[in-house]
Scaffold this active site. Structure first.
Site, mmCIF file in Angstrom:
data_model
loop_
_atom_site.group_PDB
_atom_site.id
_atom_site.type_symbol
_atom_site.label_atom_id
_atom_site.label_comp_id
_atom_site.label_asym_id
_atom_site.label_seq_id
_atom_site.Cartn_x
_atom_site.Cartn_y
_atom_site.Cartn_z
ATOM 1 N N GLU A 73 4.375 -3.730 -5.436
ATOM 2 C CA GLU A 73 4.538 -4.518 -6.670
ATOM 3 C C GLU A 73 5.848 -5.294 -6.671
ATOM 4 O O GLU A 73 5.979 -6.301 -7.346
ATOM 5 C CB GLU A 73 4.488 -3.602 -7.902
ATOM 6 C CG GLU A 73 3.085 -3.391 -8.431
ATOM 7 C CD GLU A 73 3.036 -2.695 -9.788
ATOM 8 O OE1 GLU A 73 4.076 -2.244 -10.290
ATOM 9 O OE2 GLU A 73 1.923 -2.576 -10.322
ATOM 10 N N HIS A 75 -5.740 11.273 14.185
ATOM 11 C CA HIS A 75 -7.067 11.559 14.725
ATOM 12 C C HIS A 75 -8.141 10.657 14.125
ATOM 13 O O HIS A 75 -9.320 10.795 14.448
ATOM 14 C CB HIS A 75 -7.415 13.039 14.499
ATOM 15 C CG HIS A 75 -6.484 13.948 15.236
ATOM 16 N ND1 HIS A 75 -6.796 14.504 16.451
ATOM 17 C CD2 HIS A 75 -5.217 14.351 14.948
ATOM 18 C CE1 HIS A 75 -5.767 15.236 16.871
ATOM 19 N NE2 HIS A 75 -4.796 15.149 15.974
ATOM 20 N N LYS A 79 -5.493 -7.568 -15.687
ATOM 21 C CA LYS A 79 -5.562 -6.821 -16.954
ATOM 22 C C LYS A 79 -6.154 -7.708 -18.057
ATOM 23 O O LYS A 79 -6.982 -7.273 -18.837
ATOM 24 C CB LYS A 79 -4.167 -6.354 -17.380
ATOM 25 C CG LYS A 79 -3.676 -5.092 -16.680
ATOM 26 C CD LYS A 79 -2.307 -4.687 -17.217
ATOM 27 C CE LYS A 79 -1.777 -3.449 -16.532
ATOM 28 N NZ LYS A 79 -0.386 -3.151 -16.875
#
Ligand code: PA5
Length: 397
Positions: free
Chosen positions: A265, A286, A388
């Protein structure tokens, strides 16, 4: 102590070019100003507030079975990071700390509401704005449950609100009902707020010593953080677009989630920035080790290690498990370096309050400096605001 190795697994590079820029950044941070209060620990948290946090958390630890922390992003990740790093893997402790309001999972909230049925519960809702979607919905539902479970007088001891000192719906709720409350300082953004009441209250409730955490901050060698910022920047300009925060102690899992928010951010804007990613080693070697070693060459690593001798013996090797882990860390870094994947190494002597405090402040300085080096505002998040708004618009239809 916090030690860095910016040599063994990095190619030589001339960082002289950064001297003037870093000097300017240091001046900016030292002079203070908009959204810079996190840099001065006295502005994060006052001694009186530390005492208030310690007193309240002592009471909570005595009287409560379930402590629910409602928040998202910077209002959640810092506390979760420190608690996960410092508490035991298996020992169940009182109060149980549960985080909510960091997703829109209906099943999570439904199960949590019935889980609260037979438990003495205290909640801490944390939101600077008071309007963030996920914690608002979670708080609405959990508050309703609390009102059904407890009298108005009881609620005064069981609802704790951490929010803006003056503005917003949560501040009004705290004032109107005499709920206990803490402030998120106006000049500190969410991702830099772990050392305010936002992080410190839940951390203290978990039984972690916040004085020791705060002591760690004072011992950070800031120049090392600035140097790390310049190395990251130079790697970025050489086409290394992904920073892999690599750790070999799984307790650091949420610390690295916090780092991803801090760097993501702070820097990812104006079509610029390093994408922060993470690797929980040796597990992820892995699954993703092949890509790190041999895939598209866009990665550099920042390894967070714990330089501690092990005790746990085994019948396979002469080394205890912790030492095998350190051998793995070094040999993997070497193999990656040979393949062109460079690494910064940041080592702490132990995983405890003091060293986690050091790591927090070290990375906050490096993230902010990295933002300035990229010529972006380290403290806004216009992209977050954009999505938002769209969700809100749709919800109002
Ligand atoms: O760093 C930030 O500013 C964000 O991640 C916020 O912390 C997050 O969006 C939550 O905001 P608020 O505390 O206002 O609910």
């Amino acid at each position: 102590m916090l030690k860095t190795d910016f040599k063994t697994y990095l190619k030589d590079r001339n960082l002289k070019f950064y001297d003037d820029k870093i000097l300017k950044i240091k001046n900016t941070l030292n002079n203070g100003g908009e959204m810079l209060d996190w840099y001065d620990i006295n502005k994060c948290i006052s001694p009186d507030e530390v005492i208030k946090i310690k007193n309240i958390s002592k009471e909570i630890r005595k009287n409560c079975e379930l402590f629910i922390v409602i928040g998202i992003g910077g209002s959640f990740l810092g506390a979760k990071a420190v608690i996960t790093a410092l508490k035991p893997y298996f020992k169940k402790e009182k109060p149980e700390i549960i985080f909510a309001g960091n997703s829109l999972s209906e099943s999570y909230l439904t199960e949590l509401i019935s889980y609260m049925d037979d438990k003495e519960t205290i909640i801490n809702v944390i939101s600077k704005s008071g309007t963030t979607l996920e914690p608002s919905i979670a708080f609405d539902i959990i508050y309703e449950k609390m009102k059904n479970k407890y009298t108005d007088d009881e609620l005064k001891k069981r609802i704790i609100i951490t929010t803006d000192p003056e503005k917003g719906i949560l501040r009004k709720l705290a004032d109107n009902n005499n709920y206990q409350s803490f402030i998120v300082p106006t000049q500190i953004g969410g991702r830099y707020s772990v050392l305010t009441a936002v992080g410190l209250l839940p951390i203290a409730v978990s039984g972690i010593d916040i004085d020791k955490l705060l002591l760690g901050i004072k011992k950070v060698n800031k120049d090392l953080a600035f140097k790390y910022a310049t190395i990251r920047d130079s790697l970025y300009h050489q086409g290394k677009l992904v920073e892999l925060f690599t750790f070999y102690e799984p307790k650091l899992e949420y610390f690295v989630e916090w780092l991803k928010q801090l760097f993501g951010e702070t820097q990812g804007k104006n079509k610029k920035g390093i994408l922060p990613s993470s690797s929980n080693n040796t597990r992820d070697l892995h699954s993703l080790g092949q890509f790190y070693q041999d895939g598209t060459p866009i990665i550099f690593e920042t390894i967070i290690g714990i330089d501690k001798k092990g005790n746990l013996k085994n019948n396979l090797y002469k080394y205890p498990v912790e030492d095998i882990n350190m051998i793995a860390l070094k040999q993997v870094a070497y193999a990656h370096f040979e393949a062109g994947v460079e690494s910064n190494v940041i080592m702490i002597d132990d995983l405890d309050e003091f060293h986690i405090g050091m790591l927090i402040y070290f990375f906050e300085i490096a993230a902010a400096a990295g933002g300035y080096l990229l010529d972006v505002n380290p403290f806004d998040q216009p992209g977050v605001t954009a999505y938002k708004k769209l969700i809100e618009k749709e919800l109002k239809k």
